[in-house]
Design a protein around this motif. Structure first.
Motif, PDB file in Angstrom:
ATOM      1  N   GLN A  37       0.842  -1.192   0.000  1.00  0.00           N
ATOM      2  CA  GLN A  37       0.000   0.000   0.000  1.00  0.00           C
ATOM      3  C   GLN A  37       0.880   1.245   0.000  1.00  0.00           C
ATOM      4  N   THR A  63     -14.725  -3.986   6.907  1.00  0.00           N
ATOM      5  CA  THR A  63     -14.502  -5.380   7.309  1.00  0.00           C
ATOM      6  C   THR A  63     -14.377  -6.321   6.114  1.00  0.00           C
ATOM      7  N   VAL A 109     -12.917  -8.218   2.863  1.00  0.00           N
ATOM      8  CA  VAL A 109     -11.569  -8.669   2.526  1.00  0.00           C
ATOM      9  C   VAL A 109     -10.926  -7.734   1.513  1.00  0.00           C
ATOM     10  N   ASN A 110     -11.695  -7.279   0.538  1.00  0.00           N
ATOM     11  CA  ASN A 110     -11.163  -6.431  -0.527  1.00  0.00           C
ATOM     12  C   ASN A 110     -11.472  -4.955  -0.307  1.00  0.00           C
ATOM     13  N   ALA A 111     -11.592  -4.552   0.940  1.00  0.00           N
ATOM     14  CA  ALA A 111     -11.913  -3.154   1.249  1.00  0.00           C
ATOM     15  C   ALA A 111     -10.797  -2.238   0.748  1.00  0.00           C
ATOM     16  N   TRP A 136      -7.479  -0.609   4.810  1.00  0.00           N
ATOM     17  CA  TRP A 136      -7.255  -1.519   5.922  1.00  0.00           C
ATOM     18  C   TRP A 136      -6.995  -0.664   7.149  1.00  0.00           C
ATOM     19  N   ALA A 137      -7.669  -0.954   8.248  1.00  0.00           N
ATOM     20  CA  ALA A 137      -7.526  -0.091   9.425  1.00  0.00           C
ATOM     21  C   ALA A 137      -7.752  -0.873  10.700  1.00  0.00           C
ATOM     22  N   GLY A 138      -7.174  -0.344  11.782  1.00  0.00           N
ATOM     23  CA  GLY A 138      -7.373  -0.930  13.093  1.00  0.00           C
ATOM     24  C   GLY A 138      -7.312   0.141  14.165  1.00  0.00           C
ATOM     25  N   ALA A 143      -4.345   3.398   9.409  1.00  0.00           N
ATOM     26  CA  ALA A 143      -4.977   2.924   8.185  1.00  0.00           C
ATOM     27  C   ALA A 143      -3.982   2.886   7.040  1.00  0.00           C
ATOM     28  N   ALA A 151      -3.976   2.337   2.578  1.00  0.00           N
ATOM     29  CA  ALA A 151      -4.795   2.310   1.374  1.00  0.00           C
ATOM     30  C   ALA A 151      -3.890   2.516   0.172  1.00  0.00           C
TER      31      ALA A 151
END
Length: 294
Positions: A204, A236, A238-240, A243-245, A258, A260
């Motif tokens: 990313q 949530t 898989v192909n979002a 990606w974040a937490g 995050a 991207a």
């Protein structure tokens, strides 16, 4: 050991030195409470006029840098002083661009001091690290008890949307809330393990974070509630596209990180989280700055 923020250094005449001081205070005279501001600048770093789209209590400021980009040897320094019970929202009209360097370091620094009861929203648009740049971004926020802030920071490595890769150069990031949180990163274009590994950026090229911090610990239930407010907005699939937490590295700090491949979905996520926290903790509507819509 406390890491000191960048200080202006001697540089050649072709480089820019921009220094901006902003002070905010609460006018407690007759009539509604108002956050007033005073600015003092040196060089090409300024703010537009004070804006009050939410009423007199919250001062919106837009930072502008007329040269439009930062090159090797340039130094931009912003010092913020928020007095008791003031509330400032600071943003930018567009991305900060760190261009290719001939060998010198480009530096951007922010030091903010918040007195008791002050609130700061630090919401600049993304930074773009062009291939070949040598850049350092140093952020330091000092919060007194009862002070609070929502802030974000994001960087695009190269120009992902244009297919211009980050093939050379280095971008350094330092984000500090003294004694409680220190985030440091050095992204070298030749560090393929970091850039490509699933334990690194996993290919990313846009990374960002948003944090909510205050000068004292939240009660456990309130901290969990703020974490849940952020987690409810995280993709949530898989192909979002992002990606974040969310995590809480300290009892007075919540952080969402995050990744991207494009700036737009990442910034959209940070904007939604900021709106949720603002409503949840402060009882305020999102009220995005008008400059974001131009």
């Amino acid at each position: 050991m406390t890491v000191q923020p960048p200080q202006p250094q001697p540089h050649d005449a072709a480089s820019w030195l921009g220094h901006l001081q902003l002070r905010y205070w609460r006018d407690k005279g007759a009539g509604p409470l108002r956050t007033l501001a005073h600015d003092r600048h040196q060089g090409p770093l300024r703010v537009l006029q004070r804006l009050y789209p939410e009423g007199p209590g919250i001062c919106h400021h837009v930072l502008v840098h007329p040269p439009g980009g930062v090159v090797g040897g340039d130094v931009l320094q912003l010092d913020l002083d928020l007095e008791a019970d003031s509330h400032a929202l600071i943003t930018t009209p567009g991305a900060t661009r760190f261009y290719r360097s001939a060998g010198k370091l480009a530096r951007q620094g922010v030091v903010a001091k918040l007195a008791a009861g002050a609130r700061l929203e630090w919401l600049p648009m993304e930074s773009i690290a062009y291939s070949g740049c040598l850049a350092r971004n140093h952020l330091r926020f000092e919060l007194a008890p009862e002070a609070a802030m929502i802030g974000w920071d994001s960087v695009a490595l190269g120009l992902p949307a244009a297919g211009a890769a980050f093939e050379d150069g280095c971008f350094e990031q330092h984000l500090e809330l003294p004694g409680r949180w220190l985030e440091r990163a050095r992204i070298d274009a030749h560090d393929h393990t970091l850039l490509a590994s699933p334990l690194g950026l996993a290919g990313q090229r846009v990374l960002g974070m948003i944090w909510f911090a205050q000068g004292h610990a939240w009660a456990k239930a309130q901290r969990e509630s703020l974490l849940d407010a952020a987690r409810d907005l995280l993709p949530t699939e898989v192909n979002a596209p992002v990606w974040a937490g969310a995590t809480s590295p300290h009892e007075g700090i919540i952080v969402v990180r995050a990744l991207a491949n494009r700036v737009e979905p990442l910034m959209a996520l940070l904007t939604r989280i900021r709106a949720a926290w603002r409503q949840h903790a402060w009882g305020l509507n999102a009220e995005p700055p008008r400059i974001w819509r131009t």
